[in-house]
Write a protein that holds these residues in place. Structure first.
Motif, PDB file in Angstrom:
ATOM      1  N   GLY A 154       0.820  -1.196   0.000  1.00  0.00           N
ATOM      2  CA  GLY A 154       0.000   0.000   0.000  1.00  0.00           C
ATOM      3  C   GLY A 154       0.863   1.259   0.000  1.00  0.00           C
ATOM      4  N   LYS A 210      -1.079  -1.185   4.275  1.00  0.00           N
ATOM      5  CA  LYS A 210      -1.461  -2.594   4.218  1.00  0.00           C
ATOM      6  C   LYS A 210      -0.578  -3.488   5.072  1.00  0.00           C
ATOM      7  N   GLN A 211       0.432  -2.945   5.720  1.00  0.00           N
ATOM      8  CA  GLN A 211       1.323  -3.742   6.545  1.00  0.00           C
ATOM      9  C   GLN A 211       1.623  -2.984   7.823  1.00  0.00           C
TER      10      GLN A 211
END
Length: 729
Positions: free
Chosen positions: A229, A255-256
């Motif tokens: 992301g 996203k992480q």
């Protein structure tokens, strides 16, 4: 000091000093007893010079000009009040600096010792085209310079419309330069693009350029990938001591979970050490028994380091560290693309032409493929090489060497020990007709002990290997009107006793990757490393031709081959080009034509039927607005190296200069071999190269398996501002 601020706004500090420069020139002119920091004589010219006995004021009027060295100061009127001990410049005051900077001010007033002062309407045009304005300036106690309503831009004004707002500029309500603290601070600072505010900060501070480093925030960087992301990396630089600093930060993704990063550097009198590490607690994809599996929430990270100790003039010692928790981590987080990480501790000795070293090595294989294997632990490896004086022995030079290592694969229970000693001599002789001869004589003894090797019984092997090599070449040159033609035949004769053994009883650790090419064609022993030797006599022959003009354009062609006097089918592996008695043909074509063409083509053809074995092309082609960079590889498989498939791949990048400011880029890596035929990577980018701003964009797609950590779509944007540095990813 933060990298962002090494270059950023360094002009502020030096241009605030204009106040002192103006005062320095004036004070010397009107009061010769005033001490100044500059001892250069000051020449004064003016139409009128008046001294008022009542007020004790000296006034110079009309085209007043001070010249001190290469600095020139002009004003309409300058006065020196001997009672108040102040210097005033009235009207347009102009200063021309030796470096080409030009500064203007409406009114200037300074105290006798230059520690206090005021300036109004400061305007500067710097040597690099940058411009600076300040409504008012004040110098306080010889330490602080305070600027009111200041502006700066490195963008040159538009020639058609000089009043148009610059591409970008910085504005601040107040700027304070503190010399003691070596800082410049801003209140109500605004970054504008075409006159439109796009960024604001109520307070901002950075070093003034007189200090190499200072604690502070570094420029952020950004990333956008399909797997992680949107990401932002922000770090803080901590200047702990003159010999110690550190950087701490994190990459935050949508996203992480974040990746935390840190780096510490320490320098001693004769040594330094540097460590950097990263860590996160995140998911990853792996493969087990050919199946893809998801591993959730495990610690992932890396630890890198290096150190060096210069013990004395001859000895030094050091260490290199590179470790990671899993195979995908390095590529997934763009730390490094190395396939094998190397760790070592070493000591080296240099003495004139002699060299000695001892080291221990550990390798971590992070290839996400079936080629990954248990890497060895080398503890230790030792080597020494001694060289005689040139022409010191029979018109040549002697050499001697020692080498030894202990190699262990703990998981597989394998052990190998090797000790080698060699002695050689080399001489070079040129005959009057131009024939160049080089002679090499060498003898080497090897002792191996091994245990736990596949298909080999534990035991000891000894080997004594000698060779004599004679290389001769004869260049012929013909000069034409603008071109010189050269033809150079070259041949070598290598004589060595046949040991009657292809080395099957000795483990092969460092002589696996052998393949004939133009670089090793004439080598007496074309095996790399120590574990294998070429124990067959042979002749090697080839010819190089070239055309060279007086404009540095050139065209070179080389073709060569080797022929063994006796066959030895087990000596070289299939695909090396040396497995047959008559080797493959190898050659090279090089061409350079000004800035338009740079070509290097290396090839290998079968020694019997001229079937293609290998093509390697590297070229750069420039034509008008187009620049094409191409790398092409075609190669057959090479037995015994893990490369058991034919390879054919092209990597090409094209850039097109649309005009003086815009450049479009595209590129791709394409694999021609099935079943993985197709694109490996594609990208497209657009760059803007302005006078005071650069913008680079890149959209890239990687086509790999998820387990490699590289399979993603990525978007990069980097913005560079003149004198400020770069921001982006």
């Amino acid at each position: 000091m933060p990298l962002l601020f090494k270059k950023s706004l360094r002009f502020w500090s030096c241009h605030f000093a204009i106040l002192a420069v103006i005062g320095s020139g004036a004070s010397v002119s009107f009061a010769q007893d005033i001490e100044t920091k500059e001892e250069l004589p000051v020449n004064l010219t003016s139409k009128t010079l008046i001294y008022d006995d009542n007020t004790e004021v000296v006034t110079a009027k009309g085209d007043v000009e001070f010249t001190q060295g290469q600095r020139i100061v002009r004003a309409q009127q300058v006065s020196y009040d001997m009672r108040a001990e102040t210097v005033k410049g009235v009207g347009e005051v102009a200063i021309l600096e030796p470096n080409g900077d030009v500064h203007f001010a409406n009114n200037v007033e300074l105290s006798r010792d230059l520690s206090e002062g005021f300036v109004e309407g400061l305007r500067s045009v710097l040597a690099d085209g940058s411009r600076f304005w300040a409504e008012k300036g004040q110098r306080v106690a010889g330490n602080e310079i305070i600027m009111k309503k200041a502006r700066y831009t490195p963008c040159e004004p538009c020639k058609k419309n000089p009043d148009r707002e610059p591409i970008w500029q910085l504005k601040a309500r107040e700027v304070v330069h503190n010399k003691e603290e070596q800082t410049i601070t801003y209140d109500d600072a605004t970054f504008e693009v075409f006159g439109v505010p796009v960024a604001y900060t109520p307070y901002f501070s950075h070093p003034d350029g007189t200090v190499d480093r200072k604690s502070g925030m570094l420029a952020p960087s950004f990333s956008l990938t399909s797997s992680q992301g949107f990401g932002v990396e922000s770090s803080y630089y901590y200047d702990i001591a003159p010999d110690l600093d550190a950087t701490f930060g994190a990459r935050v993704f949508t996203k992480q979970v974040p990746l935390f990063l840190g780096e510490v550097r320490k320098r001693f009198k004769d040594a330094y050490v540097q460590l950097n590490a990263g860590g996160t607690y995140a998911d990853r994809i792996d493969r087990q028994a050919g199946d893809q599996i998801n591993i959730s929430e495990e610690f992932r990270g890396h630890l890198f380091g290096e150190g060096l100790w210069n013990i004395d003039e001859k000895w030094r010692a050091g260490a290199d560290l590179a470790l990671t928790t899993d195979d995908q981590y390095m590529r997934e987080y763009d730390i490094t693309s190395d396939d094998v990480l190397e760790n070592q501790i070493y000591a080296e000795r240099f003495s004139e032409r002699d060299y000695a070293a001892v080291r221990t090595l550990y390798f971590q294989d992070v290839r996400v493929s079936e080629r990954q294997r248990d890497q060895p632990l080398i503890l230790p490896e030792m080597e020494a090489e001694f060289l005689g004086d040139p022409n010191g022995l029979l018109g040549g030079r002697w050499k001697a060497g020692l080498s030894g290592l202990s190699l262990n694969r703990v998981d597989e229970g394998e052990e190998t020990y090797r000790f080698t000693t060699d002695l050689g001599w080399q001489g070079r002789y040129v005959l009057p007709i131009g024939l160049i001869n080089t002679f090499d004589l060498s003898g080497r003894g090897d002792v191996f002990y091994f245990d736990g090797r596949d298909n080999l019984d534990a035991g000891t092997e000894e080997r004594f290997y000698t060779y004599a090599n004679w290389e001769t070449r004869m260049p012929f040159a013909k000069q034409f009107s603008n071109v010189q033609a050269v033809i150079e035949p070259k041949a070598s004769l290598t004589l060595t006793p046949n040991l009657g053994d292809d080395g099957a009883d000795i483990p092969n650790e460092d002589s696996q990757d052998v393949q004939i090419d133009t670089a090793n064609l004439y080598n007496p022993n074309r095996f790399p490393g120590y574990d294998r030797v070429e124990d067959t006599s042979r002749i090697t022959y080839g010819v190089r031709t070239g055309l060279y003009d007086d404009k540095s354009n050139e065209l070179e062609v080389f073709l060569g081959q080797s022929y063994r006097f006796e066959g030895d089918e087990g000596l070289f592996v299939e695909g090396s080009g040396l497995e047959e008695q008559k080797s493959d043909y190898v050659g090279e074509i090089k061409a350079n034509y000004g800035s338009h063409l740079n070509l290097n083509y290396r090839f290998q053809f079968d020694g019997d039927d001229f079937a293609a074995r290998r093509h390697e092309v590297t070229s750069v082609l420039n034509g008008g607005p187009f620049t094409l960079n191409t790398r092409y590889l075609f190669a057959n498989s090479l037995a015994g190296t893990g490369i058991d498939e034919q390879r054919e791949q092209i990597n090409s990048n094209l850039s097109v200069k649309l005009n003086d400011q815009w450049v479009a880029r595209t590129g791709a890596v394409y694999d021609f071999v099935k079943p993985s035929e197709g694109f490996r990577r594609t990208q497209v980018g657009l760059d803007y190269l302005g006078q005071c701003v650069t913008v680079s964009t890149l959209l890239q797609k990687n086509f790999t398996r998820d387990t490699t950590g590289e399979n993603s779509t990525e978007f990069f944007v980097r913005v560079g501002l003149k004198n400020l540095g770069e921001v982006g990813g």
